[in-house]
Design an enzyme around this catalytic site. Sequence first.
Site, PDB file in Angstrom:
ATOM      1  N   GLU A 172       0.794  -1.232   0.000  1.00  6.33           N
ATOM      2  CA  GLU A 172       0.000   0.000   0.000  1.00  6.33           C
ATOM      3  C   GLU A 172       0.827   1.282   0.000  1.00  6.33           C
ATOM      4  OE1 GLU A 172      -2.826  -0.189   3.204  1.00  6.33           O
ATOM      5  OE2 GLU A 172      -3.923  -1.842   2.305  1.00  6.33           O
ATOM      6  N   GLU A 367      -5.442  -8.623   1.031  1.00  7.04           N
ATOM      7  CA  GLU A 367      -6.111  -8.262   2.290  1.00  7.04           C
ATOM      8  C   GLU A 367      -7.575  -7.951   1.997  1.00  7.04           C
ATOM      9  OE1 GLU A 367      -4.440  -4.954   4.505  1.00  7.04           O
ATOM     10  OE2 GLU A 367      -2.400  -5.699   4.209  1.00  7.04           O
TER      11      GLU A 367
HETATM   12  C1  PNW Z   1      -4.445  -1.636   5.521  1.00  4.07           C
HETATM   13  N1  PNW Z   1      -7.625   3.859   4.259  1.00  4.07           N
HETATM   14  O1  PNW Z   1      -4.352  -0.290   5.852  1.00  4.07           O
HETATM   15  C2  PNW Z   1      -3.115  -2.222   5.975  1.00  4.07           C
HETATM   16  O2  PNW Z   1      -2.440  -2.940   4.965  1.00  4.07           O
HETATM   17  C3  PNW Z   1      -3.188  -3.006   7.234  1.00  4.07           C
HETATM   18  O3  PNW Z   1      -1.933  -2.987   7.868  1.00  4.07           O
HETATM   19  C4  PNW Z   1      -4.308  -2.481   8.116  1.00  4.07           C
HETATM   20  O4  PNW Z   1      -4.322  -3.073   9.380  1.00  4.07           O
HETATM   21  C5  PNW Z   1      -5.607  -2.728   7.380  1.00  4.07           C
HETATM   22  O5  PNW Z   1      -5.590  -2.150   6.085  1.00  4.07           O
HETATM   23  C6  PNW Z   1      -6.841  -2.218   8.107  1.00  4.07           C
HETATM   24  O6  PNW Z   1      -6.802  -0.827   8.247  1.00  4.07           O
HETATM   25  C7  PNW Z   1      -5.228   0.677   5.411  1.00  4.07           C
HETATM   26  O7  PNW Z   1      -7.654   4.893   4.966  1.00  4.07           O
HETATM   27  C8  PNW Z   1      -5.267   1.847   6.162  1.00  4.07           C
HETATM   28  O8  PNW Z   1      -8.321   3.767   3.211  1.00  4.07           O
HETATM   29  C9  PNW Z   1      -6.058   2.896   5.770  1.00  4.07           C
HETATM   30  C10 PNW Z   1      -6.829   2.784   4.627  1.00  4.07           C
HETATM   31  C11 PNW Z   1      -6.793   1.614   3.874  1.00  4.07           C
HETATM   32  C12 PNW Z   1      -5.988   0.562   4.277  1.00  4.07           C
END
Ligand code: PNW
Length: 461
Positions: A172, A367
């Site tokens: 990401e 994920e």
């Molecule tokens: C992902 N957003 O993070 C990460 O890959 C993980 O480590 C995390 O625990 C999981 O999603 C859940 O949050 C994100 O703001 C964080 O759109 C923020 C966003 C998307 C994914």
Amino acid sequence: SVSGDADLVAGLPARFRWGVATSAYQIEGAVNVDGRTPSIWDTYCRVPGAIDNDDTGDIACDHYHRMPADVALIKDLGLDTYRFSVAWPRVQPRGKGPVNRAGLAFYDRLVDELLTQGIDPWVTLYHWDLPQELEDAGGWPVRDTAYRFADYAMLVFEALSDRVNTWTTLNEPWCSAMLGYAYGAHAPGRREYPAALAAVHHLLLAHGLATSRMREASPRKLDIGITLNVATAYPASDAQPDVDAARRADGMGRRIYLDPLVHGHYPADVVADLAVESVELPVEDGDLEIIAAPIDVLGVNYYFSQKFTGYAEDGSTADSSGLPVSRTLPLNKPRTAMDWEIVPEGFTDLLVGISREYPGLPMVVTENGSAFDDVPDSTGFVADADRTAYFTSHLSAVAEAINQGADIRGYLAWSLMDNFEWAYGYAKRFGIVRVDYETQTRTPKQSALYLKNLAEQHRNR
Ligand code: PNW
């Protein structure tokens, strides 16, 4: 229902990965052990107010000391793939220079344990834990960080590529660049827009440099790729300002990564939008060829989709600086504990869209999952009907995308267990296994048993 499950697994290809994902800082703890140095997350967790409840990853799930039992848990759930990340500050504490054997040895043991249990290891090289020393030298906005990453990637690759077949460079990059350097919501907590765009480019460059070096160094065919968090951006209406706002959101969230990775150039409309804001990507000669190094698999992380409008509340289409308005509007769907709307059809639209715009690129869902306010019973068991329903609807969305022609090779749930949810600390639980942080007891939730059963039905279909 049983017939519902049978229909679901019948819609998936015969060869399909089933697994779970985690990341190093979110589960390992042991931050001072065996020569590990601080990452930007250790530092950021000490900024007062940065993390809910001032939580840190100091102990997390203590996975560093409980690894064999955690691998046994994956085995008990009947899953065939485990995606984990390697902590750069364990393996190369100063972000450059020699390998730290003691830190690397943990991943060596983890890979061996997984293989012993018949679980396919999937390594993510970078899941946000930049060595603090590299941030002190400027972090991802600095071009040199891309070269440091490629060197680090090779240290891990040389140690594990005899046993690990599947590699993800970055998890990401949107989160690293935008949440970290533009919005100040993740480590290192900076709010510097031009620097964030430089981070986007240098992350992509880091991916490309590492990908070609790993490919050259490997005597056998491995699957190398990158994981993006992507979503569908729906326009609020057919009116031009709404259509434009959705296009810009899709450009900055999805195409600014996929176009250079696959087509070897940044999207012209995104470059033009950035010029309107008087910012640009620091592209040097040859960078785009490096970034477009062929990949074998695209990792897709999906959580939610959003609707965009180009109208402010007062109806205007430009803000006080004359820049076009972009806002999100509710889709009026039920929400998870993250306040993210539950939009499985956005998942289908996303996967089908990518398969049409970037044909020939196999995808794996690296994920997908949800946080809910879990209520354990006296034994620690959580009957998480909400999370289970989220998995059903999103796996059905994957099956529907496959039905519409998308090449999707597997599904990894986020996450194996409750863990350190970044700025939300331990308050938000994404695990299919409950973690009692007082005792470090792990208890599979109903959703874990559901996925176990589904994977088994798929194997026996
Ligand atoms: C992902 N957003 O993070 C990460 O890959 C993980 O480590 C995390 O625990 C999981 O999603 C859940 O949050 C994100 O703001 C964080 O759109 C923020 C966003 C998307 C994914």
